[in-house]
Design a protein around this motif. Structure first.
Motif, PDB file in Angstrom:
ATOM      1  N   ALA A 298      58.515  39.909 -64.502  1.00 42.15           N
ATOM      2  CA  ALA A 298      59.055  38.633 -64.030  1.00 42.15           C
ATOM      3  C   ALA A 298      59.139  37.591 -65.134  1.00 42.15           C
TER       4      ALA A 298
ATOM      5  N   ARG B   1      60.997  32.731 -67.213  1.00 41.32           N
ATOM      6  CA  ARG B   1      61.578  33.851 -66.472  1.00 41.32           C
ATOM      7  C   ARG B   1      62.405  34.726 -67.408  1.00 41.32           C
TER       8      ARG B   1
ATOM      9  N   THR C  62      65.420  36.526 -68.089  1.00 42.90           N
ATOM     10  CA  THR C  62      66.809  36.649 -67.670  1.00 42.90           C
ATOM     11  C   THR C  62      67.677  37.283 -68.749  1.00 42.90           C
TER      12      THR C  62
ATOM     13  N   GLU D 107      60.890  38.801 -56.553  1.00 43.79           N
ATOM     14  CA  GLU D 107      62.280  38.360 -56.670  1.00 43.79           C
ATOM     15  C   GLU D 107      63.114  39.297 -57.542  1.00 43.79           C
ATOM     16  N   ARG D 108      62.453  40.122 -58.368  1.00 40.51           N
ATOM     17  CA  ARG D 108      63.163  40.999 -59.294  1.00 40.51           C
ATOM     18  C   ARG D 108      63.123  42.477 -58.886  1.00 40.51           C
TER      19      ARG D 108
ATOM     20  N   TRP E 257      55.599  47.566 -62.324  1.00 39.35           N
ATOM     21  CA  TRP E 257      55.907  46.229 -61.812  1.00 39.35           C
ATOM     22  C   TRP E 257      54.839  45.297 -62.367  1.00 39.35           C
TER      23      TRP E 257
ATOM     24  N   ILE F 170      59.757  46.601 -64.543  1.00 37.63           N
ATOM     25  CA  ILE F 170      60.252  45.316 -64.063  1.00 37.63           C
ATOM     26  C   ILE F 170      59.191  44.270 -64.380  1.00 37.63           C
TER      27      ILE F 170
END
Length: 223
Positions: free
Chosen positions: A70, A35, A37, A102-103, A213, A68
């Motif tokens: 993930a 992921r 982060t 989720e993001r 995305w 974005i």
């Protein structure tokens, strides 16, 4: 839904390790997913201290406005994407879409899955970006807005430096847009050349903002 898919398609076993799982992945394999982060440039999703706009995007702004992603495109994320893209494991699309959802916090006016060429679509039988898009947003993907023209060489077969030239002029919008934000859906973003060309096409057709995305982001070797 994830539990139902796991039982129907994977027999209640984890897709990656084949151990017992109530969903598509067991808890251990899910925890190993790379992921994203860390601090990333909001425009291209490459590493950038403090999450500020990176020097690359300041010097040579792409046509898209934000990205974005993930996951990092490394194991085991690459195994999941490869299985969806080349082995027809369409039951993985909801899992990958959930990880991306989720993001996402921005609402958009239109969702477009990066289109395949006619030849590639006939060979594969489906478009993995469309399968992800169908699971990702309450808005149905607009499959008629953009088409891919010609059958250029697949981007993954080319050196990074040649990808922008290879994709130039590959897309066409079928109607004019009047402002609004368009989300582009794809499985992997590598150089960003395909997404940049598609964003250029959409903005020439009137889109005000284009956001990417993507499930996974590939990072340059020196990043």
């Amino acid at each position: 839904m994830q539990k139902i898919l796991s039982t129907l398609f994977f027999g209640g076993s984890c897709f990656l390790c084949r151990g017992a799982a109530r969903e598509v992945l067991c808890a251990d394999c899910d925890a190993e997913l790379p992921r994203l982060t860390r601090s990333l440039c909001p425009r291209c999703a490459l590493d950038s201290p403090g999450g500020e706009l990176c020097g690359r995007c300041l010097a040579h702004p792409p046509h898209y406005d934000a990205t974005i992603a993930a996951l990092a495109y490394e194991f085991p994320a690459d195994a999941l994407i490869h299985a969806l893209k080349f082995r027809g494991e369409l039951a993985l699309a909801p899992l990958l879409a959930r990880l991306l959802a989720e993001r996402i916090f921005e609402s958009v006016d239109c969702v477009v899955a990066v289109p395949l060429s006619g030849q590639r679509l006939r060979e594969r039988g489906y478009n993995q970006a469309v399968e992800i898009a169908r699971q990702l947003s309450a808005k149905k993907p607009d499959l008629a807005l953009c088409v891919r023209e010609g059958d250029a060489r697949p981007q993954m077969e080319l050196p990074w430096a040649d990808r922008q030239k290879n994709i130039r002029g590959a897309f066409r919008c079928t109607r004019e847009l009047i402002g609004g934000t368009v989300a582009l859906i794809d499985d992997v973003m590598t150089t960003g050349a395909t997404l940049d060309e598609l964003a250029r096409t959409l903005k020439r057709a009137g889109a005000a903002r284009v956001v990417n995305w993507v499930i996974a982001r590939t990072f340059p070797p020196n990043d």
